[in-house]
Enzyme design. Structure first.
Site, PDB file in Angstrom:
ATOM      1  N   SER A 172      21.331   0.579 -40.845  1.00  0.00           N
ATOM      2  CA  SER A 172      20.499   0.699 -42.046  1.00  0.00           C
ATOM      3  C   SER A 172      19.066   0.271 -41.749  1.00  0.00           C
ATOM      4  O   SER A 172      18.115   0.829 -42.297  1.00  0.00           O
ATOM      5  CB  SER A 172      21.068  -0.165 -43.177  1.00  0.00           C
ATOM      6  OG  SER A 172      22.397   0.199 -43.485  1.00  0.00           O
TER       7      SER A 172
ATOM      8  N   GLU B 167      25.379   5.588 -42.346  1.00  0.00           N
ATOM      9  CA  GLU B 167      23.964   5.318 -42.598  1.00  0.00           C
ATOM     10  C   GLU B 167      23.071   6.069 -41.612  1.00  0.00           C
ATOM     11  O   GLU B 167      21.960   6.483 -41.949  1.00  0.00           O
ATOM     12  CB  GLU B 167      23.691   3.815 -42.533  1.00  0.00           C
ATOM     13  CG  GLU B 167      24.329   3.004 -43.656  1.00  0.00           C
ATOM     14  CD  GLU B 167      23.763   3.334 -45.031  1.00  0.00           C
ATOM     15  OE1 GLU B 167      22.536   3.497 -45.146  1.00  0.00           O
ATOM     16  OE2 GLU B 167      24.557   3.445 -45.985  1.00  0.00           O
TER      17      GLU B 167
ATOM     18  N   GLY C 167      29.211  -9.598 -36.301  1.00  0.00           N
ATOM     19  CA  GLY C 167      30.582 -10.071 -36.105  1.00  0.00           C
ATOM     20  C   GLY C 167      31.595  -9.166 -36.770  1.00  0.00           C
ATOM     21  O   GLY C 167      31.378  -7.973 -36.938  1.00  0.00           O
TER      22      GLY C 167
ATOM     23  N   SER D  22      36.102 -18.732 -38.297  1.00  0.00           N
ATOM     24  CA  SER D  22      35.970 -17.276 -38.354  1.00  0.00           C
ATOM     25  C   SER D  22      35.791 -16.686 -36.965  1.00  0.00           C
ATOM     26  O   SER D  22      35.224 -17.317 -36.067  1.00  0.00           O
ATOM     27  CB  SER D  22      34.765 -16.885 -39.220  1.00  0.00           C
ATOM     28  OG  SER D  22      33.556 -17.300 -38.602  1.00  0.00           O
TER      29      SER D  22
ATOM     30  N   GLU E 132      35.472 -19.631 -27.008  1.00  0.00           N
ATOM     31  CA  GLU E 132      36.750 -19.407 -27.689  1.00  0.00           C
ATOM     32  C   GLU E 132      37.408 -18.137 -27.162  1.00  0.00           C
ATOM     33  O   GLU E 132      38.628 -18.088 -26.976  1.00  0.00           O
ATOM     34  CB  GLU E 132      36.547 -19.319 -29.206  1.00  0.00           C
ATOM     35  CG  GLU E 132      37.856 -19.196 -29.976  1.00  0.00           C
ATOM     36  CD  GLU E 132      37.669 -19.301 -31.482  1.00  0.00           C
ATOM     37  OE1 GLU E 132      38.181 -18.406 -32.184  1.00  0.00           O
ATOM     38  OE2 GLU E 132      37.018 -20.256 -31.945  1.00  0.00           O
TER      39      GLU E 132
ATOM     40  N   SER F  88      39.298 -18.703 -24.023  1.00  0.00           N
ATOM     41  CA  SER F  88      40.633 -19.279 -24.218  1.00  0.00           C
ATOM     42  C   SER F  88      41.681 -18.212 -24.496  1.00  0.00           C
ATOM     43  O   SER F  88      42.861 -18.407 -24.217  1.00  0.00           O
ATOM     44  CB  SER F  88      40.607 -20.311 -25.357  1.00  0.00           C
ATOM     45  OG  SER F  88      40.635 -19.685 -26.634  1.00  0.00           O
TER      46      SER F  88
ATOM     47  N   LYS G 246      39.729 -13.033 -23.301  1.00  0.00           N
ATOM     48  CA  LYS G 246      38.886 -11.893 -23.663  1.00  0.00           C
ATOM     49  C   LYS G 246      37.553 -11.903 -22.915  1.00  0.00           C
ATOM     50  O   LYS G 246      36.870 -10.879 -22.854  1.00  0.00           O
ATOM     51  CB  LYS G 246      38.674 -11.877 -25.180  1.00  0.00           C
ATOM     52  CG  LYS G 246      39.990 -11.671 -25.931  1.00  0.00           C
ATOM     53  CD  LYS G 246      39.877 -11.921 -27.417  1.00  0.00           C
ATOM     54  CE  LYS G 246      41.265 -11.810 -28.073  1.00  0.00           C
ATOM     55  NZ  LYS G 246      41.231 -12.167 -29.510  1.00  0.00           N
TER      56      LYS G 246
END
Length: 369
Positions: free
Chosen positions: A109, A137, A283, A315, A323, A326, A329
């Site tokens: 956008s 968009e 995110g 979140s 994270e 761990s 990824k």
């Protein structure tokens, strides 16, 4: 104080305030900002971010991380390295580093759309992941413009006027009416091809088709179609596209979109990558979909996150790269970077210091193909 000679400061206070330091590691960089006595040199200014501190230093590290991806991407492969049957679905040749770019709809956008379009136009990234809004968009902007407004405009008054607000951007609702007029005949044709030719539609195939139909070089997805860059959108129905598909299902029911085929597509892009890099703006689903695909190869080699989300609420959007380590990824020996910043401020500068610096090399690579 007992034991302190007259006229002397308390020894305990002296010891606390004037505590001697241990030596820092010899490779520790000194804090040094840009000196404007050198004149206005934007490349040198951004290079100085590395030693400025705070998020400027994180930005400098992100530049290093993306340049490492690009360096490996442009390395030639051995003759026997670029043949994987599972990759033929996307019709993209393997490179030394497969770069995944994820972004949320608000960035399309905004004017970040043009930065993303540049990367896709010049074949600088390999896989795109976005949301429904990140697709529609872009297409809608080919039909009618988005305007600048103010964050403070009142929702009630805007609704009465048929104006939709995205932060400080304004989208007249007529734009979505034009989008419906453009999209409905394409959906009719997709249903026809599904029923008469056995075409199995997926979100990525649909987005590629829309990029072909829009036929406008201002569009991200026009170039994604031309360059065979797959665009994954597992939440494709969560937006105006979903609204139009919903309305169309009454007029001409039966359209089927297979997300499982797309899941295999993105996962195999990660599994067979020689190396992989993630650049994720924002995110939510775009962040996790890319990260989870890289779990299939025990983690990405390179990762850059740009968002303003915090981790205290657990979140996924706010989670730091560690994270993801761990979960497998991001690889344990990687040096991922998170820049806590608005991507509309940071991402064009990041591209200016990375991909845009290597534009000639990417053009040469494309000509060789």
């Amino acid at each position: 104080m007992e034991g302190t000679p007259p006229g002397a400061a308390p020894s305990s206070a002296l010891a606390a305030v004037l505590k001697h330091s241990s030596a820092l590691p010899p490779e520790s960089a000194q804090v040094q900002g840009y000196d404007f006595n050198r004149g206005v040199d934007y490349h040198a200014l951004l290079d100085a971010y590395r030693t400025t501190g705070f998020q400027a230093t994180n930005f400098g590290r992100a530049v290093q991380q993306v340049n490492a991806m690009i360096e490996k991407k442009l390395e030639p492969l051995a003759v026997d390295e670029d043949h994987h049957a599972d990759l033929t679905q996307s019709r993209r040749p393997l490179t030394g580093c497969t770069i995944f770019l994820g972004y949320t709809s608000n960035l399309i956008s905004s004017g970040i759309r043009e930065t993303i379009r540049y990367l896709v136009q010049h074949n600088m990234v390999d896989v795109l992941v976005t949301t429904a809004g990140g697709v529609e968009e872009d297409l809608i902007k080919c039909l009618a413009p988005t305007y600048l407004g103010e964050f403070s405009l009142r929702g009630k008054e805007l609704r009465e006027s048929g104006i939709n607000r995205i932060g400080n951007l304004l989208v007249p609702n007529d734009n979505y009416c034009k989008f419906e007029d453009w999209l409905m005949p394409i959906l009719d044709q997709m249903v026809l091809e599904q029923n008469t030719e056995g075409v199995k539609w997926t979100p990525s195939k649909m987005i590629s088709r829309l990029g072909k139909e829009i036929n406008n070089p201002d569009s991200v997805y026009y170039w994604a179609h031309k360059n065979h860059i797959p665009v994954l959108s597992p939440a494709l129905t969560d937006g105006s596209l979903g609204d139009m598909i919903f309305f169309h299902s009454y007029k001409n029911p039966g359209l089927v979109l297979d997300i499982v085929e797309d899941l295999r597509l993105i996962n195999t892009q990660a599994i067979f990558a020689k190396r992989s890099g993630m650049i994720i703006l924002g995110g939510g689903v775009v962040k996790h979909h890319i990260a989870n695909a890289n779990l299939m190869r025990n983690g990405a080699d390179y990762a850059v996150y740009i968002n303003t989300a915090q981790e205290f609420d657990g979140s996924d959007s706010g989670a730091r790269p560690d994270e993801a380590v761990s979960w497998g990824k991001i690889r344990m020996d990687a040096q991922p970077v998170k820049v806590y910043a608005d991507a509309s401020l940071v991402f064009p500068l990041l591209v200016a210091e990375t991909f845009a610096q290597k534009a000639d090399a990417f053009r040469a690579e494309k000509n060789e193909d």
